[in-house]
Design a protein around this motif. Structure first.
Motif, PDB file in Angstrom:
ATOM      1  N   LYS A 145       1.026  -1.038   0.011  1.00 19.52           N
ATOM      2  CA  LYS A 145       0.096  -0.044  -0.035  1.00 19.52           C
ATOM      3  C   LYS A 145       0.842   1.132   0.162  1.00 19.52           C
ATOM      4  O   LYS A 145       0.623   2.200  -0.769  1.00 19.52           O
ATOM      5  CB  LYS A 145      -0.888  -0.019   1.196  1.00 19.52           C
ATOM      6  CG  LYS A 145      -1.885   1.002   1.373  1.00 19.52           C
ATOM      7  CD  LYS A 145      -2.966   1.005   2.576  1.00 19.52           C
ATOM      8  CE  LYS A 145      -3.764   1.981   2.640  1.00 19.52           C
ATOM      9  NZ  LYS A 145      -4.541   2.013   3.823  1.00 19.52           N
ATOM     10  N   TRP A 146       2.011   1.189   0.804  1.00 23.04           N
ATOM     11  CA  TRP A 146       2.678   2.539   0.904  1.00 23.04           C
ATOM     12  C   TRP A 146       4.234   2.133   0.417  1.00 23.04           C
ATOM     13  O   TRP A 146       4.860   3.161   0.625  1.00 23.04           O
ATOM     14  CB  TRP A 146       2.754   2.968   2.340  1.00 23.04           C
ATOM     15  CG  TRP A 146       1.291   3.357   2.739  1.00 23.04           C
ATOM     16  CD1 TRP A 146       0.396   4.165   2.179  1.00 23.04           C
ATOM     17  CD2 TRP A 146       0.588   2.981   4.209  1.00 23.04           C
ATOM     18  NE1 TRP A 146      -0.782   4.304   2.713  1.00 23.04           N
ATOM     19  CE2 TRP A 146      -0.682   3.621   3.999  1.00 23.04           C
ATOM     20  CE3 TRP A 146       0.881   2.041   5.072  1.00 23.04           C
ATOM     21  CZ2 TRP A 146      -1.741   3.480   5.104  1.00 23.04           C
ATOM     22  CZ3 TRP A 146      -0.135   1.856   6.354  1.00 23.04           C
ATOM     23  CH2 TRP A 146      -1.115   2.535   5.915  1.00 23.04           C
ATOM     24  N   TYR A 147       4.531   1.058   0.413  1.00 19.55           N
ATOM     25  CA  TYR A 147       6.115   0.585  -0.024  1.00 19.55           C
ATOM     26  C   TYR A 147       7.066   1.379   0.946  1.00 19.55           C
ATOM     27  O   TYR A 147       8.059   1.879   0.582  1.00 19.55           O
ATOM     28  CB  TYR A 147       6.509   1.205  -1.462  1.00 19.55           C
ATOM     29  CG  TYR A 147       5.540   0.570  -2.439  1.00 19.55           C
ATOM     30  CD1 TYR A 147       6.019  -0.954  -2.933  1.00 19.55           C
ATOM     31  CD2 TYR A 147       4.407   0.889  -2.810  1.00 19.55           C
ATOM     32  CE1 TYR A 147       5.084  -1.416  -4.003  1.00 19.55           C
ATOM     33  CE2 TYR A 147       3.338   0.098  -3.826  1.00 19.55           C
ATOM     34  CZ  TYR A 147       4.060  -0.989  -4.250  1.00 19.55           C
ATOM     35  OH  TYR A 147       3.284  -1.752  -5.111  1.00 19.55           O
ATOM     36  N   LYS A 148       6.807   1.228   2.154  1.00 26.18           N
ATOM     37  CA  LYS A 148       7.654   1.598   3.322  1.00 26.18           C
ATOM     38  C   LYS A 148       7.947   0.498   4.285  1.00 26.18           C
ATOM     39  O   LYS A 148       7.095  -0.120   4.625  1.00 26.18           O
ATOM     40  CB  LYS A 148       7.021   2.889   3.876  1.00 26.18           C
ATOM     41  CG  LYS A 148       7.167   4.060   3.158  1.00 26.18           C
ATOM     42  CD  LYS A 148       8.397   4.915   2.697  1.00 26.18           C
ATOM     43  CE  LYS A 148       8.986   4.483   1.504  1.00 26.18           C
ATOM     44  NZ  LYS A 148      10.324   4.873   1.216  1.00 26.18           N
ATOM     45  N   MET A 149       9.128   0.668   4.887  1.00 25.08           N
ATOM     46  CA  MET A 149       9.518  -0.551   5.880  1.00 25.08           C
ATOM     47  C   MET A 149       8.593  -0.514   7.039  1.00 25.08           C
ATOM     48  O   MET A 149       8.328  -1.479   7.746  1.00 25.08           O
ATOM     49  CB  MET A 149      10.838  -0.188   6.288  1.00 25.08           C
ATOM     50  CG  MET A 149      11.477  -1.249   7.249  1.00 25.08           C
ATOM     51  SD  MET A 149      13.033  -0.797   7.790  1.00 25.08           S
ATOM     52  CE  MET A 149      13.391  -2.182   9.027  1.00 25.08           C
ATOM     53  N   MET A 150       8.215   0.747   7.338  1.00 21.63           N
ATOM     54  CA  MET A 150       7.366   1.013   8.725  1.00 21.63           C
ATOM     55  C   MET A 150       6.088   0.682   8.375  1.00 21.63           C
ATOM     56  O   MET A 150       5.058   1.138   9.343  1.00 21.63           O
ATOM     57  CB  MET A 150       7.782   2.118   9.260  1.00 21.63           C
ATOM     58  CG  MET A 150       7.302   3.542   8.558  1.00 21.63           C
ATOM     59  SD  MET A 150       7.676   4.952   9.883  1.00 21.63           S
ATOM     60  CE  MET A 150       6.623   4.236  11.192  1.00 21.63           C
ATOM     61  N   ALA A 151       5.514   0.525   7.330  1.00 23.23           N
ATOM     62  CA  ALA A 151       4.184   0.383   6.880  1.00 23.23           C
ATOM     63  C   ALA A 151       3.324  -0.441   7.881  1.00 23.23           C
ATOM     64  O   ALA A 151       2.137  -0.196   8.291  1.00 23.23           O
ATOM     65  CB  ALA A 151       4.054   0.138   5.432  1.00 23.23           C
ATOM     66  N   GLY A 152       3.818  -1.573   8.298  1.00 25.16           N
ATOM     67  CA  GLY A 152       3.276  -2.614   9.033  1.00 25.16           C
ATOM     68  C   GLY A 152       3.128  -2.184  10.420  1.00 25.16           C
ATOM     69  O   GLY A 152       2.233  -2.968  11.107  1.00 25.16           O
ATOM     70  N   THR A 153       3.615  -1.138  10.842  1.00 27.01           N
ATOM     71  CA  THR A 153       3.447  -0.660  12.299  1.00 27.01           C
ATOM     72  C   THR A 153       2.371   0.297  12.501  1.00 27.01           C
ATOM     73  O   THR A 153       1.922   0.608  13.251  1.00 27.01           O
ATOM     74  CB  THR A 153       4.999  -0.059  12.629  1.00 27.01           C
ATOM     75  OG1 THR A 153       5.007   1.301  12.079  1.00 27.01           O
ATOM     76  CG2 THR A 153       6.324  -0.711  12.398  1.00 27.01           C
ATOM     77  N   MET A 154       2.011   0.745  11.155  1.00 23.30           N
ATOM     78  CA  MET A 154       0.724   1.810  11.290  1.00 23.30           C
ATOM     79  C   MET A 154      -0.522   1.435  11.908  1.00 23.30           C
ATOM     80  O   MET A 154      -1.353   2.330  12.207  1.00 23.30           O
ATOM     81  CB  MET A 154       0.599   2.536   9.861  1.00 23.30           C
ATOM     82  CG  MET A 154       1.588   3.141   9.160  1.00 23.30           C
ATOM     83  SD  MET A 154       2.525   4.389  10.242  1.00 23.30           S
ATOM     84  CE  MET A 154       1.000   5.509   9.674  1.00 23.30           C
ATOM     85  N   ASP A 155      -0.792   0.101  12.003  1.00 20.98           N
ATOM     86  CA  ASP A 155      -2.002  -0.185  12.817  1.00 20.98           C
ATOM     87  C   ASP A 155      -1.522  -0.900  14.131  1.00 20.98           C
ATOM     88  O   ASP A 155      -2.551  -1.475  14.752  1.00 20.98           O
ATOM     89  CB  ASP A 155      -2.891  -1.286  11.878  1.00 20.98           C
ATOM     90  CG  ASP A 155      -2.058  -2.693  11.599  1.00 20.98           C
ATOM     91  OD1 ASP A 155      -0.653  -2.717  11.896  1.00 20.98           O
ATOM     92  OD2 ASP A 155      -2.442  -3.664  11.275  1.00 20.98           O
ATOM     93  N   VAL A 156      -0.415  -0.637  14.457  1.00 19.67           N
ATOM     94  CA  VAL A 156      -0.050  -1.039  15.994  1.00 19.67           C
ATOM     95  C   VAL A 156      -0.619  -0.044  16.936  1.00 19.67           C
ATOM     96  O   VAL A 156      -0.042   1.079  17.040  1.00 19.67           O
ATOM     97  CB  VAL A 156       1.604  -1.259  16.067  1.00 19.67           C
ATOM     98  CG1 VAL A 156       1.698  -1.634  17.546  1.00 19.67           C
ATOM     99  CG2 VAL A 156       1.894  -2.419  15.031  1.00 19.67           C
ATOM    100  N   PRO A 157      -1.637  -0.427  17.880  1.00 22.69           N
ATOM    101  CA  PRO A 157      -2.162   0.562  18.716  1.00 22.69           C
ATOM    102  C   PRO A 157      -1.040   0.838  19.804  1.00 22.69           C
ATOM    103  O   PRO A 157      -0.406   0.074  20.184  1.00 22.69           O
ATOM    104  CB  PRO A 157      -3.395  -0.140  19.310  1.00 22.69           C
ATOM    105  CG  PRO A 157      -3.072  -1.479  19.170  1.00 22.69           C
ATOM    106  CD  PRO A 157      -2.270  -1.829  17.906  1.00 22.69           C
ATOM    107  N   THR A 158      -0.837   2.316  19.958  1.00 23.17           N
ATOM    108  CA  THR A 158       0.164   2.899  21.066  1.00 23.17           C
ATOM    109  C   THR A 158      -0.343   4.062  21.704  1.00 23.17           C
ATOM    110  O   THR A 158      -1.360   4.663  21.223  1.00 23.17           O
ATOM    111  CB  THR A 158       1.744   2.613  20.412  1.00 23.17           C
ATOM    112  OG1 THR A 158       2.526   2.761  21.622  1.00 23.17           O
ATOM    113  CG2 THR A 158       1.744   3.836  19.403  1.00 23.17           C
TER     114      THR A 158
END
Length: 357
Positions: A145-158
């Motif tokens: 979707k975003w082609y960024k390494m940290m893309a997968g952290t965007m739905d990690v609630p914090t």
């Protein structure tokens, strides 16, 4: 960097003793194992804006949901198995000094440390470890979707302010003080919100000269109105101390898509903090929008005289570079940028803030 059995194995707990033996060497504290290569590590954005920011978001979420105290223990060490010497240092000399300021007690171990552990031919148990792998990150659905390494952290609630601990620690240790930040323009007050325009006119990817001049003129008109103070910064001509001092006092950061926008990491989040990223018209990538959303800054993409922004939970669809993305003739209409800045600095406090996700 596809792992083999030499790098990773999954074993059944019932057979662990046979594989691992009766005893082990214990390594205390949190070990951050950065399983990446110097292709990306030696870059301010990839190191700080992806590896450190993304891993800290995940670690913060773990601390939050394990009901541990805040702030959490800082890493005891960073382990770089694929780095031999100082290849993780960036050309501008930013990565390493900021790491020493942020993680002042942590060691940074490289390939020799990793090989030494292997040479022991013993089981080594890390008290707590996080493996940060670019290859693994690319397999997350958000990567497409975003082609960024940290893309997968965007739905990690914090926590909304999860980065503030590292931001303030880095700035205080680096500068020796935390700068005062003025967010709201107050009539008669000599101190105003700071607008920092990071100029790339000495670099390859830059604005058309006349558009750069009009942008500066438009920003200076805002300064004349008394609603802000404007700094035009060429980061490559400033000491790192002056760069951090300026950005940590800023409320709005402007620049052509480029490494300097990574400095938003040190800009304090507020209901007015904003990152304005200038692209060649119709181009769109997420390098600096994803950090802005993590940090609580409102992000705007600029296509000449058009500024677009997306509220929380919504995003531009697609990735587009196009002709001229890295060129030296990027257009921008300064008055349009100034209009949005005026709105951001004067609109009611209850309105748009930064989009976290």
């Amino acid at each position: 960097m596809e792992p083999t059995d030499k790098e990773i194995q999954y074993i059944d707990p019932h057979g662990a003793k046979e594989t691992l033996g009766d005893n082990a060497i214990h390594v205390e504290g949190l070990s951050m194992i950065l399983y990446d290569t110097d292709q990306f590590m030696d870059h301010f954005y990839h190191w700080w804006g992806e590896i450190i920011l993304g891993s800290w978001r995940v670690y913060s979420a773990f601390i939050q949901y394990s009901n541990a105290s805040w702030p959490p223990p800082l890493p005891a060490r960073f382990i770089l198995p694929h780095i031999y010497l100082d290849e993780w240092h960036d050309r501008a000399g930013v990565n390493a000094p900021l790491m020493r300021a942020c993680f002042s007690s942590a060691s940074i171990e490289k390939q020799d440390y990793w090989l030494d552990l292997i040479a022991l031919n013993r089981t080594v148990v890390f008290e707590r470890a996080m493996i940060v792998s670019r290859e693994a990150a690319r397999r997350h659905p958000f990567s497409d979707k975003w082609y960024k390494m940290m893309a997968g952290t965007m739905d990690v609630p914090t926590l909304d302010n999860f980065w503030e601990y590292l931001r303030s620690t880095t700035i205080f240790n680096f500068l020796g003080y935390l700068p005062t930040v003025v967010v709201n323009p107050i009539p008669g007050n000599t101190e105003k919100p700071i607008i920092t325009y990071i100029s790339r006119q000495g670099a390859g990817r830059r604005l058309i000269d006349k558009d750069h001049e009009l942008l500066v003129e438009s920003l200076k008109l805002l300064e004349d109105e008394g609603i802000c103070e404007v700094f035009v910064a060429m980061m490559e001509r400033m000491s790192l101390h002056d760069q951090i001092d300026l950005v940590s006092r800023s409320t709005i950061l402007i620049g052509v898509h480029g490494n300097g926008l990574t400095h938003q990491l040190w800009m304090p989040p507020s209901h007015r903090s904003t990152v304005i990223e200038i692209f060649i018209p119709k181009a769109y990538v997420f390098d600096y929008e994803l950090p802005a959303r993590n940090l609580g800054h409102r992000h705007y993409a600029v296509w000449n005289d058009t500024l677009i922004t997306y509220p929380k939970g919504t995003y531009y669809k697609g990735i587009t570079y196009g002709d001229g993305f890295h060129g030296n003739s990027i257009p921008v209409y300064g008055p349009a940028v100034a209009r949005v800045i005026r709105e951001r600095l004067t609109e009611p406090i209850t309105s748009r803030g930064g989009a976290r996700n």
